[in-house]
Write a protein that holds these residues in place. Structure first.
Motif, mmCIF file in Angstrom:
data_model
loop_
_atom_site.group_PDB
_atom_site.id
_atom_site.type_symbol
_atom_site.label_atom_id
_atom_site.label_comp_id
_atom_site.label_asym_id
_atom_site.label_seq_id
_atom_site.Cartn_x
_atom_site.Cartn_y
_atom_site.Cartn_z
ATOM 1 N N SER A 1 46.261 53.585 48.758
ATOM 2 C CA SER A 1 47.107 52.453 49.159
ATOM 3 C C SER A 1 46.239 51.577 50.052
ATOM 4 N N SER A 2 46.455 50.285 50.010
ATOM 5 C CA SER A 2 45.600 49.380 50.786
ATOM 6 C C SER A 2 46.387 48.172 51.270
ATOM 7 N N THR A 3 45.991 47.679 52.431
ATOM 8 C CA THR A 3 46.669 46.520 53.050
ATOM 9 C C THR A 3 45.825 45.252 52.901
ATOM 10 N N ILE A 4 44.715 45.334 52.172
ATOM 11 C CA ILE A 4 43.732 44.241 52.259
ATOM 12 C C ILE A 4 43.996 43.133 51.256
ATOM 13 N N THR A 5 44.001 43.482 49.942
ATOM 14 C CA THR A 5 44.110 42.430 48.916
ATOM 15 C C THR A 5 45.249 42.763 47.962
ATOM 16 N N TYR A 6 45.972 41.731 47.583
ATOM 17 C CA TYR A 6 47.047 41.901 46.598
ATOM 18 C C TYR A 6 46.744 41.044 45.374
ATOM 19 N N MET A 7 46.867 41.659 44.197
ATOM 20 C CA MET A 7 46.678 40.933 42.934
ATOM 21 C C MET A 7 47.909 41.144 42.072
ATOM 22 N N ASP A 8 48.369 40.035 41.431
ATOM 23 C CA ASP A 8 49.389 40.179 40.393
ATOM 24 C C ASP A 8 48.716 39.720 39.097
ATOM 25 N N LEU B 1 46.332 36.063 43.687
ATOM 26 C CA LEU B 1 45.346 36.791 44.500
ATOM 27 C C LEU B 1 45.547 36.382 45.957
ATOM 28 N N ARG B 2 45.731 37.389 46.845
ATOM 29 C CA ARG B 2 45.905 37.101 48.270
ATOM 30 C C ARG B 2 45.035 38.065 49.059
ATOM 31 N N TYR B 3 44.351 37.550 50.063
ATOM 32 C CA TYR B 3 43.611 38.385 51.021
ATOM 33 C C TYR B 3 44.487 38.496 52.272
ATOM 34 N N ARG B 4 44.886 39.689 52.633
ATOM 35 C CA ARG B 4 45.694 39.915 53.842
ATOM 36 C C ARG B 4 46.921 38.993 53.850
ATOM 37 N N GLY B 5 47.487 38.751 52.650
ATOM 38 C CA GLY B 5 48.713 37.971 52.519
ATOM 39 C C GLY B 5 48.496 36.489 52.334
ATOM 40 N N TYR B 6 47.257 36.010 52.525
ATOM 41 C CA TYR B 6 47.006 34.568 52.393
ATOM 42 C C TYR B 6 46.553 34.244 50.965
ATOM 43 N N ALA C 1 35.070 37.394 47.891
ATOM 44 C CA ALA C 1 35.050 38.239 49.093
ATOM 45 C C ALA C 1 35.737 39.595 48.952
ATOM 46 N N ASP C 2 36.781 39.714 48.136
ATOM 47 C CA ASP C 2 37.389 41.024 47.904
ATOM 48 C C ASP C 2 38.228 40.986 46.629
ATOM 49 N N HIS C 3 38.502 42.147 46.065
ATOM 50 C CA HIS C 3 39.293 42.153 44.827
ATOM 51 C C HIS C 3 39.904 43.523 44.569
ATOM 52 N N GLU C 4 40.541 44.067 45.536
ATOM 53 C CA GLU C 4 41.159 45.410 45.569
ATOM 54 C C GLU C 4 40.213 46.482 45.021
ATOM 55 N N GLN C 5 40.651 47.380 44.154
ATOM 56 C CA GLN C 5 39.850 48.583 43.869
ATOM 57 C C GLN C 5 38.993 48.416 42.610
ATOM 58 N N ASN C 6 38.204 47.334 42.545
ATOM 59 C CA ASN C 6 37.290 47.130 41.407
ATOM 60 C C ASN C 6 36.199 48.191 41.416
ATOM 61 N N CYS C 7 35.341 48.153 40.388
ATOM 62 C CA CYS C 7 34.339 49.211 40.201
ATOM 63 C C CYS C 7 33.452 49.382 41.423
ATOM 64 N N SER C 8 32.890 48.298 41.948
ATOM 65 C CA SER C 8 31.934 48.427 43.071
ATOM 66 C C SER C 8 32.643 48.810 44.371
ATOM 67 N N MET D 1 24.259 36.861 44.815
ATOM 68 C CA MET D 1 25.242 35.946 45.438
ATOM 69 C C MET D 1 26.626 36.586 45.398
ATOM 70 N N PHE D 2 26.930 37.255 44.302
ATOM 71 C CA PHE D 2 28.226 37.950 44.208
ATOM 72 C C PHE D 2 28.305 39.008 45.322
ATOM 73 N N ALA D 3 27.215 39.749 45.506
ATOM 74 C CA ALA D 3 27.192 40.796 46.544
ATOM 75 C C ALA D 3 27.338 40.195 47.945
ATOM 76 N N LEU D 4 26.687 39.062 48.205
ATOM 77 C CA LEU D 4 26.829 38.395 49.512
ATOM 78 C C LEU D 4 28.290 38.079 49.795
ATOM 79 N N GLY D 5 28.970 37.573 48.764
ATOM 80 C CA GLY D 5 30.386 37.231 48.936
ATOM 81 C C GLY D 5 31.236 38.475 49.117
ATOM 82 N N ARG D 6 30.975 39.507 48.309
ATOM 83 C CA ARG D 6 31.834 40.708 48.309
ATOM 84 C C ARG D 6 31.637 41.610 49.503
#
Ligand code: SDX
Length: 433
Positions: free
Chosen positions: A58-65, A71-76, A231-238, A387-392
């Motif tokens: 369970s996570s409070t960080i990112t929500y995706m539908d 896509l929301r980071y911490r509700g935003y 910057a984030d994308h819930e429980q992706n592979c990486s 660049m993807f890694a810098l963002g993530r």
């Protein structure tokens, strides 16, 4: 048959025996059957290759539908953050679950600039990579090696997590730009205290003694937006790789290095580089879209349309939409005319009229247009996944921190279904045919 299972409970009947399993509901209505007691109750595990049907935490960080493309980071909402924030604001939000006020943002910015330099001994590492070394392999080696120079993680990692997080978020710019400068044989450009997070990175990448680099606000704004979108994308592979290594007690540097290596794959973060290679191949093939679309549909051909499809999104990736909308404006502001943008647009148009892709919910994802902006900023193609890694990175760190703070965390150790040889008697070497 037993009576109807009570509310918020799933009933599983195995060979006539009924088992009741709790149903968990998330803050936004996402539901899961809690099978943490399944093996003990039933002797059965569940079989779910690629974890397509499994929630690992369970996570409070990112929500995706995935069906609505939310896509929301911490509700935003990602749309608000991408349009109205700096990347370091969003990094702070992911790490601390709040948008920073001016004072918090300034002290975070100061911390990042304080950690921008790399230990001089580490710079010699670059002398020993071959000239064509992959920037992703260099990034993962250097990040892993940071632990040897900055061992603050060795005692309680969560005590020093803010220092380590700032150190990592700041230094990856220096590592990435130094690896680029080394690969083109140019002198290293050190970070400067008077430049912003993105401005510093761009200056370290492109400044040189004979032609000073001018940090354009449009370029800084474009880079901020791209890093925020990654910057984030819930429980992706990486992110799962970062959590998995961290779940064994691995330090943050080792966990992030694992995430970098997982991101490298062309099915994941490596897709942004693969998209450009695909578009260039189409361009070189007289824009023969039909040929590449046929290849992508041919089951005997491993080729897939890079930049299309997603495990979660069943519609347009909201990040891809933001990048596509930003593309034209950024290229115009930089006076760049890239034929690949037209090719990408035409390919998308044809794909989204083709039932093979529409019936499988294959829409452009974040990687489809991002490379066109990176090219316009002057970033070389083999640095796109860096660049993807810098963002993530802030997302990986926030997820790692959440996993370590969660008292219910267990070491990641999935089970399997064994399909190998039945028991066999041992044959001594001399008797083997
Ligand atoms: C990222 O998880 C994340 O959040 C990742 C990410 C993040 O921010 O961390 O969003 C970043 O990795 C984005 C994705 C980048 N990768 C690509 O663009 C590579 C191309 N896309 C695919 O390989 C694929 O779509 C995946 C890997 C993204 C998702 O694969 P899944 O969910 O395992 O889906 P699947 O392989 O089971 O495909 C379902 C069907 C199959 O056909 P059928 O067996 O039903 O006949 O769709 C087909 C696939 O063959 N398919 C494609 C395709 N993607 C899926 N066919 C052609 N081209 C494609 N791109």
């Amino acid at each position: 048959m037993s009576e109807k299972a009570p509310q918020n409970t799933a009933e599983l009947i195995i060979n006539g025996t009924s088992y009741l399993l709790p149903i968990i509901e998330g803050e936004q209505g996402d539901k899961a059957i809690d099978i943490r007691g399944l093996l003990r109750q039933t002797g059965f595990t569940v079989f779910d290759t690629g974890f397509k049907n499994s929630a690992s935490c369970s996570s409070t960080i990112t929500y995706m539908d995935g069906s609505k493309g939310i896509l929301r980071y911490r509700g935003y909402a990602i749309e608000d953050l991408a349009e109205r924030c700096l990347f370091i604001e969003v990094a702070y939000l992911l790490l601390h679950n709040k948008l920073p006020n001016r004072e918090e943002l300034e002290s975070f910015r100061t911390m990042l600039e304080q950690f921008a330099l790399m230990h001089e001994d580490m710079i010699h590492f670059f002398d020993n990579f071959p000239p064509n070394a992959s920037p992703m392999s260099i990034l993962s080696v250097m990040v892993n090696s940071l632990h040897n120079y900055y061992p603050e993680m060795s005692d309680d990692p969560l005590v020093n997590i803010d220092i380590t997080a700032s150190r990592l978020i700041s230094k990856v710019r220096t590592i990435a730009s130094f690896s680029y400068k080394k690969s083109i044989g140019q002198p290293l450009v050190y970070p400067r205290y008077d430049l912003s997070y993105c401005g510093n990175f761009l200056n370290m990448m492109f400044d040189n003694p004979v032609r000073p680099y001018i940090v354009l606000p449009e370029v800084v704004a474009a880079l901020n937006k791209l890093l925020i979108l990654h910057a984030d994308h819930e429980q992706n592979c990486s992110t799962s790789a970062v959590r998995l290594v961290g779940s064994a007690g691995g330090n943050l540097y080792a966990s992030i290095s694992a995430g970098i290596n997982a991101l490298w794959g062309p099915l994941h973060g490596g897709a942004n580089e693969a998209v450009i290679q695909m578009l260039e191949a189409i361009h070189a093939d007289n824009n023969d879209y039909k040929k590449y679309i046929a290849k992508a549909k041919d089951k005997s051909d491993p080729f897939r349309l890079s930049g299309f499809g997603h495990r979660v999104y069943r519609t347009y990736d909201p990040r891809g939409k933001i990048i596509k909308d930003a593309c034209r404006g950024i290229l115009a502001a930089l006076n760049v005319d890239d034929p690949l943008l037209e090719i990408a647009g035409k390919l998308e148009e044809i794909v989204l009229c083709d039932d093979y892709f529409v019936s499988r919910n294959l829409y452009p994802n974040i990687d489809f247009y991002s490379g066109i902006i990176y090219r316009a900023l002057g970033i070389p193609t083999n640095m796109f996944t860096v660049m993807f890694a810098l963002g993530r990175l802030p997302g990986w760190i926030a997820q790692w921190k959440e996993m370590r703070e969660d008292q219910s965390t267990k070491i990641y150790r999935p089970r399997q279904i064994y399909t190998g040889a039945p028991p066999r008697h041992f044959i001594p070497l001399g008797e083997r045919s």
